[in-house]
Design an enzyme around this catalytic site. Structure first.
Site, PDB file in Angstrom:
ATOM      1  N   HIS A 390     -20.093 -26.647 -54.526  1.00 37.27           N
ATOM      2  CA  HIS A 390     -18.930 -26.498 -55.387  1.00 37.27           C
ATOM      3  C   HIS A 390     -19.305 -26.004 -56.788  1.00 37.27           C
ATOM      4  O   HIS A 390     -18.439 -25.585 -57.573  1.00 37.27           O
ATOM      5  CB  HIS A 390     -18.198 -27.842 -55.493  1.00 37.27           C
ATOM      6  CG  HIS A 390     -16.725 -27.721 -55.704  1.00 37.27           C
ATOM      7  ND1 HIS A 390     -16.105 -26.541 -56.029  1.00 37.27           N
ATOM      8  CD2 HIS A 390     -15.724 -28.647 -55.657  1.00 37.27           C
ATOM      9  CE1 HIS A 390     -14.804 -26.727 -56.152  1.00 37.27           C
ATOM     10  NE2 HIS A 390     -14.545 -28.002 -55.939  1.00 37.27           N
ATOM     11  N   ASP A 394     -15.548 -22.073 -55.455  1.00 36.73           N
ATOM     12  CA  ASP A 394     -14.323 -22.840 -55.699  1.00 36.73           C
ATOM     13  C   ASP A 394     -13.623 -23.146 -54.382  1.00 36.73           C
ATOM     14  O   ASP A 394     -13.833 -22.474 -53.368  1.00 36.73           O
ATOM     15  CB  ASP A 394     -13.381 -22.058 -56.608  1.00 36.73           C
ATOM     16  CG  ASP A 394     -13.952 -21.858 -58.014  1.00 36.73           C
ATOM     17  OD1 ASP A 394     -14.748 -22.708 -58.428  1.00 36.73           O
ATOM     18  OD2 ASP A 394     -13.593 -20.852 -58.649  1.00 36.73           O
TER      19      ASP A 394
END
Length: 419
Positions: A390, A394
């Site tokens: 992450h 995204d």
């Protein structure tokens, strides 16, 4: 004249290995370039060939020892009659030499059946073979050995495990109890087996991925109806033309390559404070090998046909089973596909393979009720899982990528027209 056998160069950034199995005993004849010892590195097993023809001399590095590149492993005495050591051995050498030359027997190996099954097998097992026997729960006396003097090899154990014909009994007492001794009850025996270098490396890298990356997993499901129908319709013609079976991995690999083109961040990696974007798709495919899970790389998969992808995966599977994967086969990779479905997995959260930033997990196909056009119908469904870093990817990108793979699989025509 005695020739030294040394640890060869093992590949980029690999500086040491573990002695897995000596394939020759002192005094046995060896041919030039014949494998005499197997080394286990962080990624693959490497066979070290004899530097000259003659007989096997002294063994310096025992099975299980950690050795560095260039370290002395042993000697080959050139000439058929040669048997002497190049240097005098110390007083304690004969005992140590005997220990090195004779592999440890399997402590839990049951005796051969009364009907003589397994007769002729040499039950002195090397540590590598013994480890495989224990992992698969096999009775070595029921396996026919194809090695020197009937000794069991890794391939013998792998073949027996696949055939399922040499399962060990549920429990076997170490020795017959005395006539007046009470029953000892259920066995609570423990067996300690040293982790292979490959397993140690896998454990270290996976833990590093958890510690360093911001791991997150997103899920989706895919209707496999159209791919299954296409495979059933063309599999015979495909195999006849290309000499390889048409599987699902070819479809998924092509779908992944298309999705990576649309969402390049999933194909990128973090190096320091920079993001490296790759304009090629080197797809790592998780393959089961006797020593554990390995991930050889399909290079430039984006430019390959489905047939070429299937051939490449098939070659990797064969090489993994035979222990012939090389360091070059394993190096690199920009994205990984792991198919736990072949083992029956319904759903999982795979862990990325650093420095890669994402991994796609495939799972088993099973009929489930779904709604189509307002009607409940039964379709062959598969859960997909995308684990990603992450820090770089995204949620929007991850979900968009997974939906792109889903759409391509549910409508394989997209793979032809690059949609």
């Amino acid at each position: 004249m005695a020739t030294e056998v040394k640890v060869p160069t093992l590949g980029e950034s690999v500086t040491e290995a573990t002695v897995g199995q000596w394939l020759k005993k002192p005094g046995e004849a060896v041919a030039a370039d014949e494998p005499i010892v197997s080394l286990e590195t962080d990624k693959v097993a490497v066979d070290v060939p004899a530097p000259a023809a003659g007989t096997m001399g002294d063994i310096v590095a025992k099975e299980g020892d950690t050795v560095e590149v260039g370290a002395l492993l042993g000697y080959v005495n050139e000439g058929a009659a040669a048997s002497a050591s190049p240097t005098p051995a110390p007083a304690a050498a004969p005992a140590a030499e005997a220990e090195a030359a004779t592999p440890a027997p399997a402590a839990s190996a049951p005796a051969a059946d009364d009907d003589g099954e397994g007769e002729g097998s040499n039950l002195t097992l090397s540590p590598a073979v013994r480890r495989l026997v224990l992992e698969h729960g096999l009775d070595p006396s029921k396996i026919k050995g194809t090695g020197k003097d009937g000794r069991l090899t890794k391939d013998d154990v792998v073949a027996a495990a696949a055939a399922g014909t040499a399962k060990a009994a549920a429990s076997a007492p170490a020795a017959a109890p005395a006539a007046d001794a009470p029953s000892s009850g259920p066995s609570r025996k423990q067996e300690r087996v040293k982790m292979t270098r490959l397993r140690q490396t896998v454990a270290k890298r996976l833990k590093e991925a958890q510690n360093n990356a911001a791991l997150l997993t997103t899920f989706n499901d895919v209707d496999m109806t159209n791919v299954i129908e296409a495979r059933a319709k063309y599999k015979d013609l495909f195999e006849k033309k290309h000499g390889v079976r048409l599987g699902f991995m070819g479809f998924f690999t092509k779908a992944v390559c298309m999705a990576l083109k649309d969402i390049p961040g999933v194909n990128a990696q973090i190096e320091g404070d920079e993001i490296v974007y790759n304009d090629f798709a080197d797809i790592s495919v998780a393959v089961s090998a006797p020593t554990g899970l390995v991930v050889p790389v399909i290079r430039n998969a984006e430019s390959m046909s489905v047939a070429k992808i299937e051939k490449t995966i098939g070659d990797f599977g064969k090489k993994a089973k035979e222990g012939k994967l090389t360091m070059e086969d394993m190096k690199g990779g920009t994205f990984t596909i792991s198919n736990g479905g072949v083992f029956g997995s319904l759903m999982s959260t795979p862990i990325i393979n650093p420095p890669q930033s994402a991994v796609l997990g495939l799972h088993r196909i099973e009929d489930r009720p779904v709604v189509r056009d307002g009607q409940v119908v039964v379709r062959p469904m598969m859960y997909l899982a995308l684990s990603y870093d992450h820090r770089l990817i995204d949620g929007r990108e991850a979900v968009t990528f997974l939906v792109a793979v889903k759409n391509a699989i549910e409508d394989p025509t997209r793979l032809l027209i690059d949609l």
